[in-house]
Design a protein around this motif. Structure first.
Motif, PDB file in Angstrom:
ATOM      1  N   ALA A 113     -10.265  15.889   8.599  1.00 58.09           N
ATOM      2  CA  ALA A 113     -11.295  15.128   8.422  1.00 58.09           C
ATOM      3  C   ALA A 113     -11.233  13.616   7.901  1.00 58.09           C
ATOM      4  N   TYR A 114     -10.270  12.989   8.310  1.00 61.28           N
ATOM      5  CA  TYR A 114     -10.247  11.511   7.890  1.00 61.28           C
ATOM      6  C   TYR A 114      -9.653  10.735   8.825  1.00 61.28           C
ATOM      7  N   TYR A 153     -18.424   9.030   2.743  1.00 62.33           N
ATOM      8  CA  TYR A 153     -17.495   8.619   4.061  1.00 62.33           C
ATOM      9  C   TYR A 153     -17.977   9.772   5.033  1.00 62.33           C
ATOM     10  N   ILE A 154     -18.423  11.112   4.763  1.00 60.76           N
ATOM     11  CA  ILE A 154     -18.663  12.090   5.598  1.00 60.76           C
ATOM     12  C   ILE A 154     -20.269  11.826   6.347  1.00 60.76           C
ATOM     13  N   LYS A 200     -18.812  10.663   9.905  1.00 63.16           N
ATOM     14  CA  LYS A 200     -19.175  11.653  10.781  1.00 63.16           C
ATOM     15  C   LYS A 200     -17.496  12.099  10.967  1.00 63.16           C
ATOM     16  N   PRO A 201     -16.557  12.412  10.370  1.00 62.38           N
ATOM     17  CA  PRO A 201     -15.080  12.640  10.778  1.00 62.38           C
ATOM     18  C   PRO A 201     -14.905  13.874  11.560  1.00 62.38           C
ATOM     19  N   TRP A 248     -13.001   3.889   6.384  1.00 60.41           N
ATOM     20  CA  TRP A 248     -13.396   3.386   4.915  1.00 60.41           C
ATOM     21  C   TRP A 248     -12.684   4.322   3.815  1.00 60.41           C
ATOM     22  N   ILE A 249     -12.463   5.496   4.253  1.00 59.64           N
ATOM     23  CA  ILE A 249     -11.757   6.477   3.073  1.00 59.64           C
ATOM     24  C   ILE A 249     -10.251   6.066   3.085  1.00 59.64           C
ATOM     25  N   GLY A 250      -9.771   5.619   4.242  1.00 63.80           N
ATOM     26  CA  GLY A 250      -8.321   5.315   4.075  1.00 63.80           C
ATOM     27  C   GLY A 250      -8.072   4.233   3.324  1.00 63.80           C
TER      28      GLY A 250
END
Length: 191
Positions: free
Chosen positions: A154-155, A142-143, A147-148, A160-162
Motif C-alpha cells: 500500500a505504498y 496518503y491513501i 490511492k495506493p 509522498w509517504i516515502g
C-alpha cells in the motif's frame, strides 16, 4: 551506445514505475500485457513468491516469442515478519497495511524473470526499509490523495509517504519501486 543490440525487448507490465525504470537503461522496448491470476501455492518461502509470480506472468508469452525477443516480467511483495503483503483491495486494507508497517522495518522483494523462446532466468532482489511512526492523519492523507491500491504494501517509496516516512533503506531503492534495475542490467548482459 546500445548495450543489448541483439534483442527486441518486451516488458510485460502495466506499472508506469517499471516502464520508467526500464527506460532509464536507454533501450527500446514494447509494453505488452496479458491477464494472469497472481496466485501462488502455499509453502513457498517469501523470496520464492515474487519469483514464482514473475515466472507465471511470463508463461503465456513464451510460445509467441521470436528468436530475437527478450521478455521481462516482475512481481514485488512487501514482507513484515512472516506476513506477505500484496496490493490492498480497499481503503481499510491499505490503512491496516500502513499502520502495521509504521515504526517498523520490513522487506521489499522483487522477483524478475527474463525469458526468450529458448531459456528463462529468474532472480530476486531484497531491500530492507524502515518507516518512522506514521501518524493516523498522515496515513489517511496518503491513501486519500494517492490511492495506493496498485502497490504492494500500500505504498510507493517515490511518493509522498516515502518522502516523509522512510527513515532507512538498505539495498536497492529501485527494487522498492518495483524493478531492481542495476541487477536486471547485469542479468541481461549474462543472458
Amino acid at each position: 551506445m546500445n548495450w543489448f543490440p541483439q534483442y527486441n525487448f518486451i516488458l510485460a507490465s502495466k506499472s508506469p514505475r517499471r516502464q520508467q525504470l526500464l527506460k532509464s537503461l536507454n533501450i527500446d522496448f514494447d509494453v505488452i500485457t496479458k491477464e494472469v491470476d497472481e496466485i501462488y501455492p502455499e509453502g513457498l518461502q517469501r523470496e520464492e513468491i515474487p519469483v514464482f509470480l514473475a515466472e507465471l506472468k511470463s508463461k503465456p508469452f513464451i510460445p509467441e516469442l521470436s528468436d530475437e525477443d527478450l521478455l521481462i516480467t516482475a512481481d514485488t511483495v512487501v514482507c513484515l515478519g512472516n506476513s506477505v503483503l500484496g496490493k490492498p483491495r480497499d481503503y481499510d486494507e491499505a490503512f491496516a497495511m500502513l499502520e502495521n508497517l509504521s515504526g517498523k522495518e520490513h522487506q521489499v522483494i522483487t522477483g524478475v524473470c527474463i525469458s526468450s523462446n529458448k531459456k528463462m532466468n529468474s532472480f530476486y532482489s531484497l531491500s530492507n526499509v524502515r518507516f518512522k511512526k506514521l501518524l493516523r492523519p498522515e496515513i489517511e492523507y496518503y491513501i486519500t490523495e494517492f490511492k495506493p491500491y496498485d502497490k504492494a504494501g500500500a505504498y510507493g517509496i517515490q511518493e509522498w509517504i516515502g518522502t516523509i516516512g522512510i527513515t532507512h533503506i538498505e539495498g536497492s531503492f529501485y527494487n522498492v519501486m518495483g524493478l531492481p534495475i542495476q541487477k536486471l542490467y547485469e542479468e541481461i548482459q549474462k543472458f
